[in-house]
Structure formats: structure tokens, C-alpha cells
Design a protein around this motif. Structure first.
Motif, PDB file in Angstrom:
ATOM      1  N   ASP A 180       0.834  -1.208   0.000  1.00 16.73           N
ATOM      2  CA  ASP A 180       0.000   0.000   0.000  1.00 16.73           C
ATOM      3  C   ASP A 180       0.868   1.257   0.000  1.00 16.73           C
ATOM      4  O   ASP A 180       0.553   2.257  -0.661  1.00 16.73           O
ATOM      5  N   LEU A 181       1.959   1.226   0.775  1.00 17.13           N
ATOM      6  CA  LEU A 181       2.851   2.393   0.831  1.00 17.13           C
ATOM      7  C   LEU A 181       3.532   2.621  -0.513  1.00 17.13           C
ATOM      8  O   LEU A 181       3.673   3.766  -0.958  1.00 17.13           O
ATOM      9  N   VAL A 182       3.964   1.542  -1.160  1.00 12.53           N
ATOM     10  CA  VAL A 182       4.599   1.672  -2.479  1.00 12.53           C
ATOM     11  C   VAL A 182       3.610   2.243  -3.487  1.00 12.53           C
ATOM     12  O   VAL A 182       3.961   3.096  -4.313  1.00 12.53           O
ATOM     13  N   ALA A 183       2.358   1.773  -3.423  1.00 11.61           N
ATOM     14  CA  ALA A 183       1.334   2.296  -4.339  1.00 11.61           C
ATOM     15  C   ALA A 183       1.096   3.786  -4.112  1.00 11.61           C
ATOM     16  O   ALA A 183       0.813   4.533  -5.056  1.00 11.61           O
ATOM     17  N   ARG A 184       1.237   4.216  -2.872  1.00  9.78           N
ATOM     18  CA  ARG A 184       0.965   5.623  -2.544  1.00  9.78           C
ATOM     19  C   ARG A 184       2.164   6.524  -2.813  1.00  9.78           C
ATOM     20  O   ARG A 184       2.034   7.627  -3.346  1.00  9.78           O
ATOM     21  N   TYR A 185       3.353   6.070  -2.414  1.00  8.15           N
ATOM     22  CA  TYR A 185       4.527   6.943  -2.451  1.00  8.15           C
ATOM     23  C   TYR A 185       5.542   6.578  -3.531  1.00  8.15           C
ATOM     24  O   TYR A 185       6.493   7.330  -3.758  1.00  8.15           O
ATOM     25  N   GLY A 186       5.382   5.416  -4.183  1.00  8.37           N
ATOM     26  CA  GLY A 186       6.338   4.988  -5.178  1.00  8.37           C
ATOM     27  C   GLY A 186       7.355   4.026  -4.597  1.00  8.37           C
ATOM     28  O   GLY A 186       7.564   3.962  -3.384  1.00  8.37           O
ATOM     29  N   GLU A 187       7.990   3.261  -5.479  1.00 11.82           N
ATOM     30  CA  GLU A 187       8.934   2.231  -5.031  1.00 11.82           C
ATOM     31  C   GLU A 187      10.184   2.843  -4.414  1.00 11.82           C
ATOM     32  O   GLU A 187      10.770   2.302  -3.476  1.00 11.82           O
ATOM     33  N   HIS A 188      10.616   3.979  -4.943  1.00 11.27           N
ATOM     34  CA  HIS A 188      11.803   4.657  -4.414  1.00 11.27           C
ATOM     35  C   HIS A 188      11.377   6.055  -3.968  1.00 11.27           C
ATOM     36  O   HIS A 188      11.281   6.983  -4.768  1.00 11.27           O
ATOM     37  N   SER A 189      11.131   6.188  -2.693  1.00 10.77           N
ATOM     38  CA  SER A 189      10.618   7.443  -2.161  1.00 10.77           C
ATOM     39  C   SER A 189      11.361   7.801  -0.885  1.00 10.77           C
ATOM     40  O   SER A 189      11.672   6.935  -0.059  1.00 10.77           O
ATOM     41  N   SER A 190      11.626   9.080  -0.734  1.00 10.22           N
ATOM     42  CA  SER A 190      12.250   9.544   0.498  1.00 10.22           C
ATOM     43  C   SER A 190      11.292   9.431   1.683  1.00 10.22           C
ATOM     44  O   SER A 190      11.708   9.528   2.832  1.00 10.22           O
ATOM     45  N   GLN A 191      10.010   9.207   1.385  1.00  4.34           N
ATOM     46  CA  GLN A 191       9.005   9.125   2.438  1.00  4.34           C
ATOM     47  C   GLN A 191       9.036   7.774   3.167  1.00  4.34           C
ATOM     48  O   GLN A 191       8.612   7.676   4.311  1.00  4.34           O
ATOM     49  N   VAL A 192       9.510   6.730   2.477  1.00  2.00           N
ATOM     50  CA  VAL A 192       9.491   5.378   3.040  1.00  2.00           C
ATOM     51  C   VAL A 192      10.873   4.764   2.860  1.00  2.00           C
ATOM     52  O   VAL A 192      11.401   4.732   1.751  1.00  2.00           O
ATOM     53  N   PRO A 193      11.505   4.260   3.937  1.00  2.00           N
ATOM     54  CA  PRO A 193      12.861   3.702   3.808  1.00  2.00           C
ATOM     55  C   PRO A 193      12.905   2.452   2.948  1.00  2.00           C
ATOM     56  O   PRO A 193      12.003   1.612   2.990  1.00  2.00           O
ATOM     57  N   GLY A 194      13.982   2.334   2.147  1.00  2.37           N
ATOM     58  CA  GLY A 194      14.151   1.180   1.284  1.00  2.37           C
ATOM     59  C   GLY A 194      14.244  -0.117   2.051  1.00  2.37           C
ATOM     60  O   GLY A 194      13.892  -1.183   1.538  1.00  2.37           O
ATOM     61  N   GLU A 195      14.708  -0.041   3.299  1.00  2.00           N
ATOM     62  CA  GLU A 195      14.802  -1.242   4.127  1.00  2.00           C
ATOM     63  C   GLU A 195      13.434  -1.881   4.350  1.00  2.00           C
ATOM     64  O   GLU A 195      13.341  -3.066   4.663  1.00  2.00           O
ATOM     65  N   LEU A 196      12.379  -1.087   4.180  1.00  2.00           N
ATOM     66  CA  LEU A 196      11.037  -1.617   4.342  1.00  2.00           C
ATOM     67  C   LEU A 196      10.444  -2.112   3.031  1.00  2.00           C
ATOM     68  O   LEU A 196       9.647  -3.048   3.016  1.00  2.00           O
TER      69      LEU A 196
END
Length: 339
Positions: free
Chosen positions: A239-255
Motif C-alpha cells: 500500500d505504501l509503495v502504491a501511494r509513495y512509489g517504489e523509491h521514495s524519500s518518504q518510506v525507507p528502502g529497508e522496508l
């Protein structure tokens, strides 16, 4: 550090009650269950039996949501249990991943969660609340009633809401890096909202599996018993990827990195060991998100989590060693974390 036990309300309910009684005897202070009306039995009915058969355990859903129950009914149920057994409930709340999707609906928005938290908390305390333009209160709630509301969150906006409004923050993974990242986001949001960040209780929830040793065979079995958890977390990450994109500063890549091989998800296996939809979850994620190994490794990781500001560790006990895990925590892990 407090400790909680998390179960699904699979029949027979008597077994859920029995495991909760065992948990209290072993030093656990919270008893949590899933809340998804289609997949499992009604948790609030079972809470009344858990409360009647224990003396100190606090109970609640991990998590309910604002969509499957009207808010005044949710608040009234909590308030009734508290009136019967003392202030021994906690309202864990989130978007309703499985509960809503299995019923053919989308998980709730953050705006709805925010509004619901305010109404449920106020009504549970005997205060007046605005229910869609109608002011109501429960005249039968006694003075001194309390109902803390803890919010589950992963994404940046949800973490902000938890810090600004919730009494507690539920993080469903035990990765040290991500815990530090997300606890900081919640605490910073609390400070920015003019709150004391210490007012926000931090609860980390994840599977725990205590092995007899650290042999490759023992660890491999523990990982297979807990791999389902990476799939469950993956639903939220998707859901987060759909909202913010696969590579986003909003969500850490570790997740987000590990879900690239994810292909669909069948809720018929939700939260269960042996889930065939979680083969994409690598061993590294199981080790990071869960707590597995000999009891000493559990003490080591939970000590690190406590240092990051975690107030409670809630054990997801959905595997083939339920009693053994509860007992191992009671004899070794809990005493070490409370010494």
C-alpha cells in the motif's frame, strides 16, 4: 518493558482463554487478538472470558478499525468491559487490512481513523462526543473510566497522526533500524503537536520463536514458522509503495525492497505459519522483523528495542510452539528485561 501475547481467535475460544491465562502466570501484562469478523471468531465476546479468568491482564484488539463497527458500539463495548472488570482494556486501531478487504471493502483512511479515535476515546471515558453532528455520551459510565487508544502505523502520514493523537503507537515488526526510524517519527510528531512524547506508549509486535539452540536446523524451522509475518507486513508495504512509489524519500528502502517478488495474497492463510503466499520473504527479513533463536538472543534483541524507546513487546504466538514460547518468556526473557 511490558509484554503482551497476540493470538487469533480461532475456535475453540476456550484455548484462547487458556493461553491468555498461561501468559498472565508467566508475567505477561497484555493480551491482544486479531479483529477480523469473517476470518476469526468475535474477539470482544472472548475478551469477557479472558478478563473473567485473569486478574491483571489488559486486553484489546491488534487491531480493530473504524469501518466494521459503528464507533458508539465499539466505545460501548470497551466501556462495558471496563465497568465489569476495571479499566483493563486498550483500543488498538488501524486501517482494517484484513477485516475490510475480506468483506470486499477498502481499508479506512487516516482521516476516518483520526475522527474515530477521538469519538471512541471520549465515549469510553464517559465524555461527550460528536457523532456525525449529534452530540452523545453514555450516562452509565462511571467516574474514573479510562480507554487508551493505540494506533498501528507504518507510513509517514500515519506515523504523524499516531504521534499527534494516539495514546500509544503499535509497530508490527521488530527490526532495529526501522523501529528507531519510526519511533523517532512518532515522537517528533508528538513534540511538534505540543505533546510530551513520553505520553505515547510504544508497542512493538512481532512473532517470537524460542529455539533450544542456534543450530542451522533449529533456526531454519523457526524461520519457516514465522515467515508468514513478512507476508502480512508486505500487504501494508505494498500500500505504501502504491501511494509513495517504489523509491521514495518518504518510506525507507529497508522496508520496501523485499516485496519486489511479491505476487498476490490470499487472506485465507492470513497470519498463519505455512502461508504459501509468503515464499517471497527471504530469511534476512524473517530474522530482522521477528525474534528467533535461543532465549539469550531474545533478551539481547529486546534489550536493544527497549533502548530505542519501546515500552512493550507483544509476542505474535501463531506457530507450533505456543505454550513453549510463553513458558520460555516467563522463565527467562521477561525476568531478564525487568531486572
Amino acid at each position: 518493558m511490558d509484554f503482551g501475547l497476540v493470538l487469533q481467535t480461532d475456535p475453540p475460544a476456550s484455548r484462547v482463554v487458556s493461553l491468555m491465562k498461561r501468559a498472565e502466570r508467566n508475567g505477561f501484562t497484555y493480551g491482544w487478538t486479531f479483529d477480523s469478523a469473517v476470518l476469526w471468531q468475535e474477539p470482544f465476546v472472548i475478551y469477557s472470558q479472558i478478563l473473567a479468568n485473569t486478574s491483571r491482564l489488559r486486553v484489546g484488539p491488534m487491531v480493530t478499525n473504524p469501518g466494521t463497527r459503528t464507533w458508539e458500539v465499539t466505545a460501548s463495548t470497551f466501556a462495558t468491559l471496563n465497568d465489569m472488570f476495571g479499566n483493563r482494556t486498550v483500543c488498538g486501531i488501524g486501517r482494517g487490512d484484513s477485516a475490510m478487504r475480506v468483506a470486499g471493502r477498502k481499508p479506512e483512511t487516516l482521516a476516518r481513523i483520526s475522527e474515530a479515535m477521538k469519538v471512541i476515546r471520549a465515549l469510553g471515558r464517559g465524555e461527550e462526543a460528536d457523532l456525525g453532528g449529534t452530540r452523545i455520551r453514555f450516562p452509565w459510565v462511571r467516574e474514573g473510566a479510562e480507554l487508551p487508544v493505540w494506533m498501528a502505523a507504518y507510513g509517514p502520514k500515519a506515523l504523524k497522526t499516531a504521534g499527534e493523537e494516539a495514546d500509544g503507537f503499535i509497530l508490527q515488526l521488530a527490526d532495529l533500524y526501522l523501529t528507531e526510524y519510526m519511533v523517532k517519527a512518532v515522537k517528533d510528531a508528538a513534540v511538534a503537536a505540543g505533546r510530551d512524547p513520553a505520553e505515547v506508549t510504544v508497542c512493538v509486535a512481532a512473532p517470537a520463536y524460542v529455539t533450544a539452540d542456534d543450530s542451522p536446523e533449529a533456526l531454519a524451522h523457526a524461520r519457516e514458522q514465522c515467515r508468514w509475518f513478512g507476508g502480512m507486513v508486505g500487504n501494508h508495504v505494498a500500500d505504501l509503495v502504491a501511494r509513495y512509489g517504489e523509491h521514495s524519500s518518504q518510506v525507507p528502502g529497508e522496508l520496501t525492497d523485499y516485496i519486489k517478488a511479491r505476487h498476490g495474497y490470499d487472506y485465507a492463510h492470513h497470519g498463519r505459519s505455512g502461508n504459501p503466499d509468503t515464499e517471497f520473504v527471504p530469511d534476512e527479513i524473517v530474522d530482522r522483523f521477528c525474534v528467533i533463536g535461543p532465549a539469550g538472543k531474545h533478551v539481547e534483541k529486546l534489550t536493544a528495542l527497549r533502548a530505542l524507546g519501546v515500552d512493550q513487546f507483544a509476542v505474535y504466538d501463531m506457530h507450533d510452539a505456543q505454550e513453549a514460547t510463553i513458558d520460555a518468556y516467563g522463565t527467562t526473557v521477561i525476568p531478564a528485561l525487568r531486572s
